[in-house]
Design a protein around this motif. Structure first.
Motif, PDB file in Angstrom:
ATOM      1  N   SER A 119      -5.789  12.941  15.648  1.00 56.18           N
ATOM      2  CA  SER A 119      -5.329  12.319  16.888  1.00 56.18           C
ATOM      3  C   SER A 119      -6.408  12.507  17.936  1.00 56.18           C
ATOM      4  CB  SER A 119      -4.043  12.971  17.390  1.00 56.18           C
ATOM      5  OG  SER A 119      -2.984  12.724  16.516  1.00 56.18           O
ATOM      6  N   VAL A 120      -6.706  11.438  18.646  1.00 61.17           N
ATOM      7  CA  VAL A 120      -7.621  11.492  19.776  1.00 61.17           C
ATOM      8  C   VAL A 120      -6.883  10.849  20.941  1.00 61.17           C
ATOM      9  CG1 VAL A 120      -9.830  10.734  20.716  1.00 61.17           C
ATOM     10  CG2 VAL A 120      -9.665  11.424  18.314  1.00 61.17           C
ATOM     11  N   ARG A 121      -6.451  11.696  21.851  1.00 60.19           N
ATOM     12  CA  ARG A 121      -5.615  11.274  22.977  1.00 60.19           C
ATOM     13  C   ARG A 121      -4.416  10.492  22.467  1.00 60.19           C
ATOM     14  NH1 ARG A 121      -7.683  12.259  28.469  1.00 60.19           N
ATOM     15  NH2 ARG A 121      -9.286  13.809  28.067  1.00 60.19           N
ATOM     16  N   TRP A 122      -4.263   9.247  22.884  1.00 65.24           N
ATOM     17  CA  TRP A 122      -3.118   8.420  22.491  1.00 65.24           C
ATOM     18  C   TRP A 122      -3.346   7.702  21.167  1.00 65.24           C
ATOM     19  CZ3 TRP A 122      -6.873   7.175  25.921  1.00 65.24           C
ATOM     20  CH2 TRP A 122      -7.538   5.976  25.715  1.00 65.24           C
ATOM     21  N   MET A 123      -4.534   7.835  20.588  1.00 65.84           N
ATOM     22  CA  MET A 123      -4.904   7.082  19.392  1.00 65.84           C
ATOM     23  C   MET A 123      -4.797   7.941  18.133  1.00 65.84           C
ATOM     24  SD  MET A 123      -8.162   5.099  21.076  1.00 65.84           S
ATOM     25  CE  MET A 123      -8.706   6.474  22.087  1.00 65.84           C
ATOM     26  N   LYS A 124      -4.517   7.297  17.020  1.00 63.03           N
ATOM     27  CA  LYS A 124      -4.445   7.952  15.717  1.00 63.03           C
ATOM     28  C   LYS A 124      -5.579   7.436  14.850  1.00 63.03           C
ATOM     29  CE  LYS A 124      -0.491   9.935  16.631  1.00 63.03           C
ATOM     30  NZ  LYS A 124      -0.600  11.200  17.299  1.00 63.03           N
ATOM     31  N   GLY A 125      -5.975   8.222  13.869  1.00 63.40           N
ATOM     32  CA  GLY A 125      -7.048   7.799  12.982  1.00 63.40           C
ATOM     33  C   GLY A 125      -7.241   8.763  11.836  1.00 63.40           C
ATOM     34  N   ARG A 126      -8.490   8.796  11.318  1.00 64.67           N
ATOM     35  CA  ARG A 126      -8.826   9.655  10.176  1.00 64.67           C
ATOM     36  C   ARG A 126     -10.214  10.233  10.357  1.00 64.67           C
ATOM     37  NH1 ARG A 126      -5.365   9.945   6.292  1.00 64.67           N
ATOM     38  NH2 ARG A 126      -6.630  10.611   4.545  1.00 64.67           N
ATOM     39  N   SER A 127     -10.420  11.335   9.650  1.00 63.89           N
ATOM     40  CA  SER A 127     -11.706  12.013   9.609  1.00 63.89           C
ATOM     41  C   SER A 127     -11.980  12.382   8.160  1.00 63.89           C
ATOM     42  CB  SER A 127     -11.639  13.268  10.474  1.00 63.89           C
ATOM     43  OG  SER A 127     -12.814  14.027  10.354  1.00 63.89           O
ATOM     44  N   ARG A 128     -13.266  12.298   7.763  1.00 60.64           N
ATOM     45  CA  ARG A 128     -13.624  12.623   6.375  1.00 60.64           C
ATOM     46  C   ARG A 128     -15.074  13.082   6.310  1.00 60.64           C
ATOM     47  NH1 ARG A 128     -12.907   8.471   1.212  1.00 60.64           N
ATOM     48  NH2 ARG A 128     -12.656  10.108  -0.352  1.00 60.64           N
ATOM     49  N   GLY A 129     -15.314  14.102   5.533  1.00 61.53           N
ATOM     50  CA  GLY A 129     -16.659  14.607   5.334  1.00 61.53           C
ATOM     51  C   GLY A 129     -17.386  13.861   4.234  1.00 61.53           C
ATOM     52  N   TYR A 130     -18.694  13.738   4.385  1.00 61.75           N
ATOM     53  CA  TYR A 130     -19.530  13.028   3.419  1.00 61.75           C
ATOM     54  C   TYR A 130     -20.841  13.767   3.226  1.00 61.75           C
ATOM     55  CZ  TYR A 130     -16.618   8.865   4.032  1.00 61.75           C
ATOM     56  OH  TYR A 130     -15.570   7.989   4.067  1.00 61.75           O
ATOM     57  N   THR A 131     -21.436  13.552   2.074  1.00 60.31           N
ATOM     58  CA  THR A 131     -22.834  13.878   1.841  1.00 60.31           C
ATOM     59  C   THR A 131     -23.556  12.539   1.872  1.00 60.31           C
ATOM     60  OG1 THR A 131     -22.303  15.757   0.441  1.00 60.31           O
ATOM     61  CG2 THR A 131     -24.497  14.831   0.207  1.00 60.31           C
ATOM     62  N   THR A 157     -19.715   8.966  14.159  1.00 56.58           N
ATOM     63  CA  THR A 157     -20.403   9.530  13.007  1.00 56.58           C
ATOM     64  C   THR A 157     -21.161  10.758  13.476  1.00 56.58           C
ATOM     65  OG1 THR A 157     -20.685   7.318  12.102  1.00 56.58           O
ATOM     66  CG2 THR A 157     -22.015   9.066  11.130  1.00 56.58           C
ATOM     67  N   ALA A 158     -20.863  11.891  12.877  1.00 56.74           N
ATOM     68  CA  ALA A 158     -21.559  13.131  13.209  1.00 56.74           C
ATOM     69  C   ALA A 158     -22.485  13.483  12.062  1.00 56.74           C
ATOM     70  CB  ALA A 158     -20.557  14.251  13.446  1.00 56.74           C
ATOM     71  N   ILE A 159     -23.762  13.579  12.347  1.00 50.73           N
ATOM     72  CA  ILE A 159     -24.743  14.028  11.359  1.00 50.73           C
ATOM     73  C   ILE A 159     -24.903  15.536  11.568  1.00 50.73           C
ATOM     74  CG2 ILE A 159     -27.105  13.798  10.510  1.00 50.73           C
ATOM     75  CD1 ILE A 159     -25.374  11.267  10.143  1.00 50.73           C
ATOM     76  N   VAL A 160     -24.655  16.281  10.514  1.00 54.98           N
ATOM     77  CA  VAL A 160     -24.553  17.737  10.595  1.00 54.98           C
ATOM     78  C   VAL A 160     -25.764  18.379   9.934  1.00 54.98           C
ATOM     79  CG1 VAL A 160     -23.057  19.700  10.037  1.00 54.98           C
ATOM     80  CG2 VAL A 160     -22.046  17.455  10.478  1.00 54.98           C
ATOM     81  N   GLY A 161     -26.280  19.423  10.547  1.00 54.52           N
ATOM     82  CA  GLY A 161     -27.475  20.099  10.057  1.00 54.52           C
ATOM     83  C   GLY A 161     -27.247  21.074   8.926  1.00 54.52           C
ATOM     84  N   ARG A 164     -21.799  21.565   5.405  1.00 53.00           N
ATOM     85  CA  ARG A 164     -20.380  21.841   5.638  1.00 53.00           C
ATOM     86  C   ARG A 164     -19.854  21.035   6.832  1.00 53.00           C
ATOM     87  NH1 ARG A 164     -23.116  26.246   4.889  1.00 53.00           N
ATOM     88  NH2 ARG A 164     -23.007  26.954   7.029  1.00 53.00           N
ATOM     89  N   PRO A 165     -19.663  19.718   6.666  1.00 56.81           N
ATOM     90  CA  PRO A 165     -19.196  18.918   7.802  1.00 56.81           C
ATOM     91  C   PRO A 165     -17.810  19.308   8.285  1.00 56.81           C
ATOM     92  CG  PRO A 165     -19.137  17.612   5.793  1.00 56.81           C
ATOM     93  CD  PRO A 165     -19.831  18.906   5.461  1.00 56.81           C
ATOM     94  N   ALA A 166     -16.965  19.826   7.405  1.00 54.85           N
ATOM     95  CA  ALA A 166     -15.608  20.219   7.812  1.00 54.85           C
ATOM     96  C   ALA A 166     -15.638  21.350   8.837  1.00 54.85           C
ATOM     97  CB  ALA A 166     -14.791  20.625   6.593  1.00 54.85           C
ATOM     98  N   ALA A 167     -16.679  22.169   8.812  1.00 58.23           N
ATOM     99  CA  ALA A 167     -16.771  23.293   9.740  1.00 58.23           C
ATOM    100  C   ALA A 167     -16.963  22.835  11.182  1.00 58.23           C
ATOM    101  CB  ALA A 167     -17.905  24.222   9.326  1.00 58.23           C
ATOM    102  N   VAL A 168     -17.591  21.684  11.400  1.00 62.71           N
ATOM    103  CA  VAL A 168     -17.821  21.203  12.762  1.00 62.71           C
ATOM    104  C   VAL A 168     -16.735  20.235  13.224  1.00 62.71           C
ATOM    105  CG1 VAL A 168     -20.318  21.518  12.571  1.00 62.71           C
ATOM    106  CG2 VAL A 168     -19.324  19.274  12.131  1.00 62.71           C
ATOM    107  N   GLU A 169     -15.852  19.851  12.311  1.00 62.02           N
ATOM    108  CA  GLU A 169     -14.822  18.867  12.666  1.00 62.02           C
ATOM    109  C   GLU A 169     -14.000  19.269  13.891  1.00 62.02           C
ATOM    110  OE1 GLU A 169     -11.479  16.209  10.443  1.00 62.02           O
ATOM    111  OE2 GLU A 169     -11.436  18.371  10.094  1.00 62.02           O
ATOM    112  N   PRO A 170     -13.513  20.514  13.999  1.00 61.59           N
ATOM    113  CA  PRO A 170     -12.723  20.849  15.190  1.00 61.59           C
ATOM    114  C   PRO A 170     -13.479  20.636  16.502  1.00 61.59           C
ATOM    115  CG  PRO A 170     -12.437  22.530  13.505  1.00 61.59           C
ATOM    116  CD  PRO A 170     -13.548  21.619  13.036  1.00 61.59           C
TER     117      PRO A 170
END
Length: 191
Positions: A119-131, A157-161, A164-170
């Motif tokens: 959830s982002v404010r009033w909007m709903k959606g999805r999040s998923r990690g990728y390589t 889109t978050a490019i992670v260094g 472990r993309p799930a670790a930065v999701e919060p």
């Protein structure tokens, strides 16, 4: 007996104080690998949009340094007006993949697991990690996030260094819920 109880109480207070100091801002939080864990409110700095304009136009780009997020994170966010499924929104991983911006970056993603609802404010959606694998065969990780207001989607889109993309999701979701992004989304999708 009284002296033993007093010494034990003082030792307990001292250990409790040390534990409290360790989790305060004066001490960095460490994850299991020994790397610094992200703070609860990472500092995001706006940077220049690095991509050529396409049919969706330019978006916003932000960077969170390793000192603030535990690992460097580059976040790219933009609106896709009228491109979301108006009936169900971003309700499954196929819709998230269709909306994602990996093609903008010239990368071929491989999901690291199933997505999850957000959830982002009033909007709903999805999040998923990728390589992701770039054209130079470099592998890195990414987090794709999409959420919608009726038929309009916001895609991040978050490019992670690290891997472990799930670790930065919060931290990413927290930033997407900030006033900075909410005001931009309201103006961009015409609310």
């Amino acid at each position: 007996m009284t002296r033993t109880v007093t010494i034990a109480a003082i030792a307990g207070l001292a250990l409790g104080g040390l534990a409290g100091a360790y989790t305060s801002d004066a001490w960095p939080l460490l994850n299991r690998s020994g790397a610094q864990a992200p703070k609860s409110q990472p500092a995001w700095a706006e940077v220049q949009w690095p991509f050529l304009a396409d049919e969706w136009g330019k978006g916003k780009a932000f960077r969170c340094t390793a000192a603030n997020c535990g690992v460097e994170v580059n976040l790219y966010i933009r609106a896709k007006i009228g491109f979301c499924n108006c009936t169900t929104g971003v309700s499954d991983d196929d819709e998230l993949a269709r909306l994602s911006d990996f093609n903008l970056m010239g990368e071929k993603p491989t999901a690291t697991g199933p997505g999850r609802p957000i959830s982002v404010r009033w909007m709903k959606g999805r999040s998923r990690g990728y390589t992701v694998t770039t054209s130079g065969w470099t592998r890195r990780s990414s987090l794709a996030v999409a959420f919608n207001d009726r038929c309009d989607a916001i895609v991040a889109t978050a490019i992670v260094g690290n891997d472990r993309p799930a670790a930065v999701e919060p931290g990413v979701i927290e930033f997407l819920n900030s006033d900075t992004i909410a005001k931009w989304a309201e103006v961009t999708i015409g609310l």
